[in-house]
Design a protein around this motif. Structure first.
Motif, short mmCIF file in Angstrom:
data_model
loop_
_atom_site.label_atom_id
_atom_site.label_comp_id
_atom_site.label_asym_id
_atom_site.label_seq_id
_atom_site.Cartn_x
_atom_site.Cartn_y
_atom_site.Cartn_z
N UNK A 1 0.85 -1.19 0.00
CA UNK A 1 0.00 0.00 0.00
C UNK A 1 0.88 1.24 0.00
N UNK A 2 0.83 1.96 -1.10
CA UNK A 2 1.58 3.21 -1.25
C UNK A 2 3.08 3.02 -1.00
N UNK A 3 3.62 1.95 -1.57
CA UNK A 3 5.04 1.69 -1.51
C UNK A 3 5.55 1.06 -0.23
N UNK A 4 4.64 0.65 0.65
CA UNK A 4 5.03 0.03 1.92
C UNK A 4 4.32 -1.31 2.06
N UNK A 5 5.07 -2.36 2.42
CA UNK A 5 4.45 -3.66 2.66
C UNK A 5 3.90 -3.68 4.09
N UNK A 6 2.70 -4.21 4.22
CA UNK A 6 2.02 -4.20 5.52
C UNK A 6 1.43 -5.58 5.82
N UNK A 7 1.29 -5.86 7.10
CA UNK A 7 0.67 -7.11 7.54
C UNK A 7 -0.85 -6.98 7.44
N UNK A 8 -1.52 -8.12 7.19
CA UNK A 8 -2.97 -8.10 7.05
C UNK A 8 -3.64 -9.15 7.92
N UNK A 9 -4.90 -8.86 8.22
CA UNK A 9 -5.82 -9.88 8.70
C UNK A 9 -6.40 -10.53 7.46
N UNK A 10 -6.79 -11.78 7.56
CA UNK A 10 -7.45 -12.46 6.44
C UNK A 10 -8.61 -13.28 6.99
#
Length: 196
Positions: free
Chosen positions: A161-170
């Motif tokens: 997201x906007x050039x940054x990798x982020x952790x997610x819930x799934x």
């Protein structure tokens, strides 16, 4: 696929058109939408035009994504956006959404998600509908839970997201969760086969 319109008691879910450009542009000025979704930030008028006039129609044409303008039946106002996107795994789709600031807290997005899920299961051959959100996006998680998604855990570095990798819930919803048949048999771990 030919674009279609879905309805609920309170909502009209229809494909985006150029007439939605102004409303999409205005709603995407909301810092919360820009923070938690992958829409560009800052969000310019050209971004709204690209979304409503190119991305959405092309997605319907090639069957890769089905984006709906969620509008209230009462006054026709844009309540949000909802997309059902095809994933690489056969029968698997992903759902995403945002809610207009003035329309939050009324249950519109949960209603739209359930409507779109039923459509995906009955019209697209969807056997698994996935939901992902960046960890911390509590309102999105609340919608998914109210719609019946089962939380399946966290994925590290799963969202760019906007050039940054982020952790997610799934989480995921399957046809049986809504009392619908799937297209192929499903055997849950330690369970009995559910025929289509």
């Amino acid at each position: 696929m030919e674009p279609i319109t879905l309805t609920t008691d309170r909502l009209l879910l229809r494909p985006f058109t150029p007439d939605d450009t102004d409303a999409v542009y205005e709603e995407c000025q909301d810092p919360e939408i820009r923070r938690w979704t992958v829409v560009p930030s800052p969000y310019g008028r050209s971004d709204a035009e690209f979304f409503t006039q190119r991305m959405c129609p092309e997605g319907w044409r090639d069957g890769s994504m089905y984006n709906f303008a969620v509008r209230t039946r009462e006054d026709g106002a844009l309540a949000g956006a909802l997309g059902v996107n095809r994933r690489a795994l056969s029968g698997t789709y992903e759902i995403g959404f945002w809610t207009a600031k003035e329309r939050r807290g009324r249950g519109y997005t949960t209603e739209a998600v359930l409507c779109a899920a039923r459509w995906a299961f009955t019209s697209l051959g969807c056997d698994r509908l996935e939901w992902r959100a960046e960890i911390g996006n509590v309102p999105s998680r609340a919608v998914a839970l109210r719609a019946g998604f089962r939380m399946e855990g966290e994925q590290r570095s799963a969202l760019l997201n906007k050039g940054v990798r982020r952790d997610t819930w799934v989480g995921a919803l399957i046809p049986a969760d809504l009392g619908l048949p799937g297209t192929v048999a499903y055997v849950p771990a330690g369970g009995v086969s559910a025929a289509p």
